[in-house]
Scaffold this active site. Sequence first.
Site, short mmCIF file in Angstrom:
data_model
loop_
_atom_site.label_atom_id
_atom_site.label_comp_id
_atom_site.label_asym_id
_atom_site.label_seq_id
_atom_site.Cartn_x
_atom_site.Cartn_y
_atom_site.Cartn_z
N PHE A 136 -20.85 9.03 96.66
CA PHE A 136 -20.63 9.28 95.24
C PHE A 136 -19.26 9.94 95.05
O PHE A 136 -18.95 10.90 95.76
CB PHE A 136 -21.76 10.18 94.73
CG PHE A 136 -21.89 10.21 93.25
CD1 PHE A 136 -22.25 9.07 92.54
CD2 PHE A 136 -21.64 11.37 92.54
CE1 PHE A 136 -22.38 9.10 91.16
CE2 PHE A 136 -21.77 11.41 91.16
CZ PHE A 136 -22.13 10.27 90.47
N LYS A 240 -33.55 12.16 89.04
CA LYS A 240 -33.67 10.71 89.20
C LYS A 240 -35.15 10.38 89.46
O LYS A 240 -35.96 10.45 88.56
CB LYS A 240 -32.75 10.23 90.32
CG LYS A 240 -31.27 10.52 90.03
CD LYS A 240 -30.39 10.09 91.18
CE LYS A 240 -28.94 10.51 91.00
NZ LYS A 240 -28.24 9.86 89.90
#
Length: 428
Positions: A136, A240
């Site tokens: 990321f 998430k």
Amino acid sequence: MINSDDLFKKIKTDQITFEELDAADELASFRSQFVIEDPDLIYLDGNSLGRLPEKTKELAQEIVSEQWGSRLIRSWNERWLEDTVRIGDKVGVVVGAKPGEVVLADSTTVCLFKAAVSALLSKPTRSVILTDDQNFPSDIQALKAAASTVSRDHKVVVIESNGLEAPVEALLGAIDETVALVSLSQVSYRSGCCWDLSTITQKAHQVGAKVLWDLSHSVGVVPIDLRKDEIDLAIGCTYKYLNGGPGAPAFIYISENCHDLINPIAGWYGSRDPFGFDPDSQPQNDNRRFLTGTPPLVSTLLIEPGVDLVIEAGVNNIRSKSVALSERFLFKAEKELLPLGFSVASPVEHKKRGSHLSFSHDSAMAIGQALINEQATIPDVRPPDLVRFGFAPLYTTFGEIEESIDRVKEVISGGGISRWKDAMPVVP
Ligand SMILES: Cc1ncc(COP(=O)(O)O)c(C=O)c1O
């Protein structure tokens, strides 16, 4: 049962219907535990922000009215200090940690920074942090910040991948005695490729390096056993697949063999006696030493119902359904979307993936926007050309998988690309 061999073999064939798959889904009842106001809305972005559990809605009301509104600051002593530890331990259950090994604090990026600096400081003669280009971007930024915080000689080496699969061989080949830390995302936010924690960790340990895993895209959907795999450090999002809510605090795991690591951002919540108000107070002698300031209490408490659902369903069962959903999507997409200009941008072998699939398309952004605005279907887009479809087994159905592909086709055949070609949303 979805994971029975017989049924699974049929998933990538027309010999089984989505109705049969939904009927065989042992996790189907979990969907009713989430707020689903519009049953026609297909939500395939639980890998970015999980849905709201029904219990969280009730709990938010109670926290605000009772715990904060009525009990005011008394709640700290009455429950909040213990609650934060208890919820951290529950996240620990999901990742195979012992009680006390996981603490909830800060954002994922801040946790990563703290963990990385602490690992670098523990290896003063080494100057390399290894990562890969599927990590990321915020992680790579934080790793670079960690490197430059520690010394001008420290550097981050980013191993190149083919954009699809984890560059296992290249990364293993780069792990040598100069490496202080290997830091990777277990599941890549782009292609969804999944690293084997154990292989990389073992190699790092052979040369005396530490590992720091970002579990954001795997926690709650990929089985993880941090203790068994002898992971040194791990961090991850709770918003998430744990469904903790927007901006919910991250978690940080520090293994017992890292008991000497120091939190580089010391503060009162990480000290032994926060309410002694002593500037010389020593760090806590357990993992709470990695805390800094007051935790975002309301968000921390709201993580619990989502984590409870994951524990109740069992991560192995969640993984089985995740594989079934994504295999089914891939089967349909290969037949029906590839002729429309899409190409698969995730590993095709399910063992090498997390719980989302990416497809590249020249008009990815327009397709994403048309799906959201015209087709009641929410995927997301990662520029320049990826449309991501995330499968959250606690609430995604096989019916939604079939229908979402039809809606993508409708966007293409119905002129959605030209209507949305200039759209530039801030959050894609
Ligand atoms: C893999 C990964 N790591 C880190 C982050 C950043 O998290 P945060 O904004 O909580 O710092 C994200 C956010 O989506 C992510 O997907």
